[in-house]
Design an enzyme around this catalytic site. Structure first.
Site, short mmCIF file in Angstrom:
data_model
loop_
_atom_site.label_atom_id
_atom_site.label_comp_id
_atom_site.label_asym_id
_atom_site.label_seq_id
_atom_site.Cartn_x
_atom_site.Cartn_y
_atom_site.Cartn_z
N LYS A 1 0.87 -1.18 0.00
CA LYS A 1 0.00 0.00 0.00
C LYS A 1 0.90 1.22 0.00
O LYS A 1 2.05 1.15 0.44
CB LYS A 1 -0.89 0.00 1.26
CG LYS A 1 -2.11 0.87 1.14
CD LYS A 1 -3.27 0.17 0.41
CE LYS A 1 -4.42 1.10 0.18
NZ LYS A 1 -5.60 0.38 -0.35
N ASP B 1 -6.98 4.47 -4.49
CA ASP B 1 -7.66 4.29 -3.19
C ASP B 1 -8.26 5.67 -2.88
O ASP B 1 -8.49 6.46 -3.82
CB ASP B 1 -6.66 3.85 -2.11
CG ASP B 1 -7.32 3.41 -0.80
OD1 ASP B 1 -7.87 2.30 -0.76
OD2 ASP B 1 -7.35 4.19 0.18
P1 NDP Z 1 -13.03 7.82 -2.27
O1 NDP Z 1 -12.00 8.84 -2.02
O2 NDP Z 1 -13.55 7.63 -3.65
O3 NDP Z 1 -14.29 8.04 -1.31
C1 NDP Z 1 -14.22 8.08 0.08
C2 NDP Z 1 -15.56 8.60 0.56
O4 NDP Z 1 -15.66 8.45 1.97
C3 NDP Z 1 -15.77 10.09 0.27
O5 NDP Z 1 -17.11 10.30 -0.03
C4 NDP Z 1 -15.40 10.74 1.61
O6 NDP Z 1 -15.99 12.00 1.82
C5 NDP Z 1 -16.00 9.73 2.54
N1 NDP Z 1 -15.47 9.81 3.90
C6 NDP Z 1 -14.18 9.89 4.30
N2 NDP Z 1 -14.11 9.88 5.63
C7 NDP Z 1 -15.38 9.76 6.08
C8 NDP Z 1 -15.97 9.67 7.34
N3 NDP Z 1 -15.23 9.66 8.45
N4 NDP Z 1 -17.33 9.54 7.43
C9 NDP Z 1 -18.09 9.52 6.31
N5 NDP Z 1 -17.58 9.62 5.07
C10 NDP Z 1 -16.25 9.73 4.96
O7 NDP Z 1 -12.42 6.43 -1.72
P2 NDP Z 1 -12.83 4.94 -2.06
O8 NDP Z 1 -14.28 4.84 -2.24
O9 NDP Z 1 -11.91 4.45 -3.13
O10 NDP Z 1 -12.40 4.19 -0.73
C11 NDP Z 1 -13.25 4.08 0.40
C12 NDP Z 1 -12.75 2.95 1.29
O11 NDP Z 1 -12.75 1.71 0.54
C13 NDP Z 1 -11.33 3.12 1.83
O12 NDP Z 1 -11.26 2.51 3.11
C14 NDP Z 1 -10.51 2.29 0.85
O13 NDP Z 1 -9.30 1.85 1.41
C15 NDP Z 1 -11.46 1.13 0.61
N6 NDP Z 1 -11.21 0.37 -0.60
C16 NDP Z 1 -11.18 0.99 -1.83
C17 NDP Z 1 -10.95 0.25 -2.97
C18 NDP Z 1 -11.04 0.85 -4.33
O14 NDP Z 1 -10.98 0.09 -5.31
N7 NDP Z 1 -11.21 2.15 -4.47
C19 NDP Z 1 -10.64 -1.19 -2.89
C20 NDP Z 1 -10.80 -1.76 -1.58
C21 NDP Z 1 -11.04 -0.97 -0.49
P3 NDP Z 1 -15.18 13.36 1.51
O15 NDP Z 1 -15.17 13.47 0.02
O16 NDP Z 1 -15.99 14.38 2.20
O17 NDP Z 1 -13.80 13.18 2.09
#
Ligand code: NDP
Length: 450
Positions: free
Chosen positions: A130, A170
């Protein structure tokens, strides 16, 4: 004998904790895995040789580097970049890059550690890693983010390669950033190595479905859990936290399968939509405008906005999918979900449920799908992208989605089968940890002390 292994694992954990002081997220991920491993050692003491556990918990390589860049006004900024190449016993290192101000060594190490076992569960030949930076893309212009990506890759390119380490996206790193990172890599190396990054655009080496893969995969996995309990998505109410890549495509697939998603969140709060989230409106707010979730209510006036994002878990639902970030769902939230009758909780994010929350779900008999199994569809599809790049091939959306669905079904079977074999029928956490550990451990023993 049983107690011997509990004490042995505890003593290994205490040593790791001391040697990695101030890294709570890393400790949390290691502790959870080691607790499951004690059960394996009791049945197969041969895993307690060749310093296997100590080697498994120590990253093969940790790279920390300076990322200087210049903003649009000419000011110089310095961020810190990371790449933790944790374990390459099953294949080249593989795992995403996160750009978020909260990024530090503890967070990158916990994510890399989890990635080892997640990747093993997919059955694909990929190791675990990572990376990322404590850079905050919010409020930055496209040119600033591009300059940051170029500076980040100017250093990272020394350590990656299609047979060495293959990063992906990510939090904060989507298709746009992968493009800028790939462009700089190509320029530094004078070589079009498609397989060095995944999550690329579909017109230049990317796989169909990679954008949707983590969310779709999560919902396929959840569907298998429901099936195992004699249910399906049709008519189920769901709550999905986050509004990024994973959350959005989870919502899309739930809706395709007949479920109704009534709440989503971002870091500023959550929206409750009693008639079900209008995904087209959410896509406009979050993907097109890159806006805040409150803007959804301007487009869909029936929806309510609430500022306290963690209160999303007070919305009653059958299925809860935390898809935002680590430790976003705590014990109190878990108790509320249980009181409101939740049937399945599956982690779209990495480690979104605290250990106390997981204890609440398991004690209440709620099916709990841990991230390393439930969100493995993203990295599995990345491995499919590597396969296409290596063979210079390009598959259709339908074919790729079918492969993803099959992989998620197999991961589900692996978790359920392994859990039952070890006397923990229906416990996905034990099943995922044990199956992932055994696959990596067998390869480590076969390859000698390296
Ligand atoms: P993004 O950056 O696309 O989205 C993250 C989202 O979560 C945003 O809407 C963000 O809001 C929101 N967010 C962040 N912190 C909080 C919080 N404390 N409470 C509520 N909402 C919050 O990231 P991903 O969707 O890619 O990733 C999300 C999770 O999934 C992470 O843990 C990542 O490690 C995991 N993951 C992702 C993969 C992928 O393929 N993308 C694969 C496997 C796991 P804001 O915009 O306001 O910050």
């Amino acid at each position: 004998m049983d107690q011997y292994f509990d004490e042995r694992v505890e003593s290994i954990f205490q040593t790791i904790r001391k040697r990695n002081a101030g890294e709570p997220e890393f400790h949390q991920a290691v502790r959870e895995l080691l607790e499951s491993v004690a059960v394996v050692l009791k049945r197969h003491p041969h895993y307690d040789q060749q310093g296997l556990l100590q080697r498994l918990c120590e990253p093969e390589r940790q790279i920390i580097f300076r990322v200087p860049w210049i903003d649009d006004e000419g000011n110089i900024h310095v961020n810190r970049g990371f790449r933790v190449q944790y374990n390459s016993v099953l294949g080249p290192y593989k795992g995403g890059l996160r750009f978020h101000p909260s990024v530090n060594l503890s967070i990158i190490k916990f994510l890399a550690f989890e990635q080892i076992f997640k990747n093993a569960l997919t059955g694909m030949p990929i190791g675990g890693a990572k990376g990322g930076a404590d850079f905050d893309p919010k409020g930055r212009s496209d040119t600033e983010i591009m300059r940051f990506c170029q500076s980040f890759m100017t250093e990272l390119h020394n350590y990656i390669g299609q047979y060495t380490d293959v990063p992906a996206g990510d939090i904060g790193v989507g298709g746009r950033e992968i493009g800028w990172l790939f462009g700089q890599y190509k320029r530094m190396r004078n070589s079009y190595e498609s397989g060095v990054l995944t999550g690329k655009g579909t017109s230049w080496g990317g796989s169909q479905v990679r954008t949707e893969a983590t969310g779709y995969g999560l919902v396929y996995f959840t569907q298998e859990i429901l099936k195992h309990r004699g249910l399906d998505f049709d008519g189920q109410t769901a709550v999905v936290s986050g509004a990024g890549n994973v959350a959005i495509y989870s919502v899309e697939k739930i809706q395709q399968l007949g479920g109704e998603v009534v709440a989503m969140s971002d870091s500023t709060g959550f929206v409750y939509d009693p008639e079900g989230i209008d995904l087209a409106a959410m896509l406009e707010v979050k993907l097109e405008r890159r806006g805040r979730i409150v803007d959804y209510c301007a487009l869909v006036p029936r929806a309510e906005f609430h500022e306290q994002r963690h209160r999303i878990w007070t919305v009653p639902c059958d299925v809860a999918l935390p898809c935002a970030t680590q430790n976003e769902l705590d014990e109190v939230a878990a108790e509320t979900l249980v009181k409101n009758g939740v049937k399945v909780v599956a982690e779209g994010a990495n480690m979104p449920c605290t250990p106390e929350a997981i204890r609440v779900f398991r004690a209440a008999g709620v099916a709990f799908g841990p991230g390393k199994a439930a969100n493995a569809g993203g990295v599995a599809t990345s491995a499919l992208e590597m396969q296409q790049n290596a063979s210079r091939d390009s598959w259709t959306f339908e074919y790729t989605e079918e492969r993803l669905a099959t992989i998620m079904k197999r991961i589900h079977q692996r978790c359920i089968g392994t859990a039952a074999e070890y006397g923990y029928a229906g416990d996905y956490l034990m099943g995922a940890n044990i199956a992932g550990f055994r696959k990596v451990a067998d390869a480590m023993l076969a390859l000698g002390i390296i």
